[in-house]
Design an enzyme around this catalytic site. Structure first.
Site, mmCIF file in Angstrom:
data_model
loop_
_atom_site.group_PDB
_atom_site.id
_atom_site.type_symbol
_atom_site.label_atom_id
_atom_site.label_comp_id
_atom_site.label_asym_id
_atom_site.label_seq_id
_atom_site.Cartn_x
_atom_site.Cartn_y
_atom_site.Cartn_z
ATOM 1 N N ARG A 118 0.877 -1.188 0.000
ATOM 2 C CA ARG A 118 0.000 0.000 0.000
ATOM 3 C C ARG A 118 0.897 1.215 0.000
ATOM 4 O O ARG A 118 1.647 1.455 0.952
ATOM 5 C CB ARG A 118 -0.922 0.007 1.210
ATOM 6 C CG ARG A 118 -1.581 1.362 1.419
ATOM 7 C CD ARG A 118 -2.695 1.357 2.413
ATOM 8 N NE ARG A 118 -3.862 0.705 1.869
ATOM 9 C CZ ARG A 118 -5.089 0.811 2.381
ATOM 10 N NH1 ARG A 118 -5.300 1.534 3.469
ATOM 11 N NH2 ARG A 118 -6.105 0.191 1.835
ATOM 12 N N HIS A 145 -7.399 0.646 -6.554
ATOM 13 C CA HIS A 145 -7.613 -0.179 -5.351
ATOM 14 C C HIS A 145 -8.288 -1.490 -5.792
ATOM 15 O O HIS A 145 -9.451 -1.755 -5.468
ATOM 16 C CB HIS A 145 -8.466 0.582 -4.344
ATOM 17 C CG HIS A 145 -8.389 0.070 -2.938
ATOM 18 N ND1 HIS A 145 -7.678 -1.070 -2.589
ATOM 19 C CD2 HIS A 145 -8.942 0.529 -1.778
ATOM 20 C CE1 HIS A 145 -7.792 -1.267 -1.285
ATOM 21 N NE2 HIS A 145 -8.553 -0.330 -0.776
ATOM 22 N N GLN A 148 -10.038 -3.994 -3.248
ATOM 23 C CA GLN A 148 -11.332 -3.515 -2.765
ATOM 24 C C GLN A 148 -12.421 -3.829 -3.786
ATOM 25 O O GLN A 148 -13.508 -4.308 -3.430
ATOM 26 C CB GLN A 148 -11.266 -2.001 -2.512
ATOM 27 C CG GLN A 148 -12.573 -1.402 -2.054
ATOM 28 C CD GLN A 148 -12.996 -1.879 -0.667
ATOM 29 O OE1 GLN A 148 -12.258 -1.729 0.288
ATOM 30 N NE2 GLN A 148 -14.191 -2.464 -0.571
ATOM 31 N N ASP A 240 -17.225 7.077 -1.415
ATOM 32 C CA ASP A 240 -15.946 7.017 -0.698
ATOM 33 C C ASP A 240 -15.703 8.422 -0.123
ATOM 34 O O ASP A 240 -16.369 9.387 -0.526
ATOM 35 C CB ASP A 240 -14.821 6.626 -1.679
ATOM 36 C CG ASP A 240 -13.476 6.413 -1.002
ATOM 37 O OD1 ASP A 240 -13.427 6.306 0.250
ATOM 38 O OD2 ASP A 240 -12.460 6.369 -1.723
ATOM 39 N N CYS A 280 -16.462 1.709 0.685
ATOM 40 C CA CYS A 280 -15.234 0.948 0.933
ATOM 41 C C CYS A 280 -14.726 1.150 2.363
ATOM 42 O O CYS A 280 -13.935 0.342 2.839
ATOM 43 C CB CYS A 280 -14.171 1.327 -0.083
ATOM 44 S SG CYS A 280 -13.884 3.101 -0.199
ATOM 45 N N ARG A 308 -13.427 -8.403 1.736
ATOM 46 C CA ARG A 308 -12.012 -8.135 1.454
ATOM 47 C C ARG A 308 -11.182 -9.389 1.753
ATOM 48 O O ARG A 308 -10.276 -9.757 1.007
ATOM 49 C CB ARG A 308 -11.499 -6.971 2.320
ATOM 50 C CG ARG A 308 -12.060 -5.605 1.966
ATOM 51 C CD ARG A 308 -11.542 -5.106 0.626
ATOM 52 N NE ARG A 308 -10.092 -5.056 0.568
ATOM 53 C CZ ARG A 308 -9.343 -4.042 1.010
ATOM 54 N NH1 ARG A 308 -9.918 -2.980 1.538
ATOM 55 N NH2 ARG A 308 -8.027 -4.060 0.879
HETATM 56 N N1 CP Z 1 -11.155 0.187 2.284
HETATM 57 C C1 CP Z 1 -9.908 0.107 2.782
HETATM 58 O O1 CP Z 1 -8.937 -0.097 2.052
HETATM 59 O O2 CP Z 1 -9.829 0.214 4.131
HETATM 60 P P1 CP Z 1 -8.473 0.494 4.932
HETATM 61 O O3 CP Z 1 -7.931 1.810 4.450
HETATM 62 O O4 CP Z 1 -8.873 0.509 6.379
HETATM 63 O O5 CP Z 1 -7.510 -0.623 4.636
#
Ligand code: CP
Length: 321
Positions: A118, A145, A148, A240, A280, A308
């Site tokens: 990430r 992403h 997700q 989001d 998300c 997820r």
């Molecule tokens: N949706 C998502 O990626 O959540 P986090 O940022 O908590 O990992």
């Protein structure tokens, strides 16, 4: 096509060794295979049936941004598959600063069987993938992403029984979620409309790419600044946060720009009666989504969060050797 869950589900072997960086590395048929495997792994998890498909392997998780869902679901999923997870923080690796990305990638690949990243720049994840001999999995960048959205598609498929022909409307910032939703929906034949204010709409090159993929799969991709029109006929309304990680300084300006782009009861009145809301998470109640709508759809939103785990396990089971 609905996912069929059988008692014994073969794990595909033809995706072994591949990275998971956007969605574009996979064909629509392969995406369906991943969804089918995710549904099967969910069934195994729910029935507490062991499924240690990758016993003895290790996966590194590198985070340059905060996380609840990605961190926890990857760590649990790696254990579920019989592997050893470990977390690498920015102050340990400092990707591209302490040493070259090429050297980080080639070193990690000598120890682990897969790497989840990430970070901010998509190009850094792609450079890792270029140099790594083990699969690189994108756990979120500023542009995409995909983990997700795989979970989101699983959630929609579970809820409605099929994906093709359904319409998803995303209301909010034309960010990484908008980009990955356009690509993912286009690949499975879902129509998608992004409703964002001028100046915050998704990148035209990614819109064009998604439109081309959608055309091949009998679907459409549209971008609009009209929430009411965009939500019409939607089976799924998605949102989001208005200011993503790294955009905190813009938060106040964004509250003004996005004030008419909240998913609330008034906007939901334009969607299909059976429409669901997905988010998300994390959510900012009173900004991109009203408290009332979030709580009304909490059961499916937290199912989405759970998915997820299952979606990422499918990716790891398919690509890690
Ligand atoms: N949706 C998502 O990626 O959540 P986090 O940022 O908590 O990992």
């Amino acid at each position: 096509m609905p996912v069929s869950i059988t008692e014994s589900h073969p794990v595909p072997t033809h995706m072994k060794g591949r990275d998971f960086l956007t969605f574009l590395e996979y064909s629509p048929a392969e995406l369906q295979e991943l969804l089918s495997l995710a549904a099967y792994l969910k069934k195994m998890k729910r029935s507490r049936t062991p499924h240690r498909l990758l016993e003895g392997r290790s996966v590194a998780m590198y985070f340059e941004k905060p996380s609840n869902r990605t961190r926890c679901s990857f760590e649990v999923g790696i254990y579920d598959l019989g592997m050893h997870p470990f977390m690498l923080r920015k102050d340990e690796i400092n990707l591209g600063v302490r040493e070259t990305i090429a050297d980080t990638a080639r070193t990690l690949a000598r120890y682990v069987d897969g790497v989840m990243i990430r970070t901010f720049a998509q190009k850094d994840v792609e450079e890792m993938a270029q140099w790594s001999s083990v699969p690189i999995i994108n756990g979120l960048t500023d542009d995409y992403h995909p983990c997700q959205v795989l979970a989101d598609l699983l959630t929609v498929q579970e809820h409605f029984g099929e994906l093709k022909g359904r319409k998803l409307t995303y209301v909010g910032d034309g960010n990484n979620m908008a980009n990955s939703l356009m690509l993912g929906c286009a690949m499975v034949g879902m129509d998608v409309t992004i409703a964002s204010p001028s100046g915050y709409q998704p990148r035209p090159d990614i819109v064009a790419q998604a439109q081309s993929i959608a055309k091949e799969n009998g679907a459409t991709v549209a971008v609009s600044d009209d929430v009411k029109g965009a939500v019409k006929n939607a089976s799924v309304v998605y949102t989001d946060v208005w200011a993503s990680m790294g955009q905190e300084a813009e938060a106040e300006a964004r509250k003004v720009a996005f004030k008419d782009y909240q998913v609330n009861a008034a906007n939901m009145a334009n969607a299909l009666p059976e429409a669901i809301v997905l988010h998300c998470l994390p959510a900012h109640r009173g900004e991109e989504i009203s408290e009332e709508v979030l709580e009304k759809f909490a059961p499916v939103i937290f199912e989405q969060a759970e998915n997820r785990l299952h979606a990422q396990k499918a990716v790891m089971a398919a690509v890690i050797e």
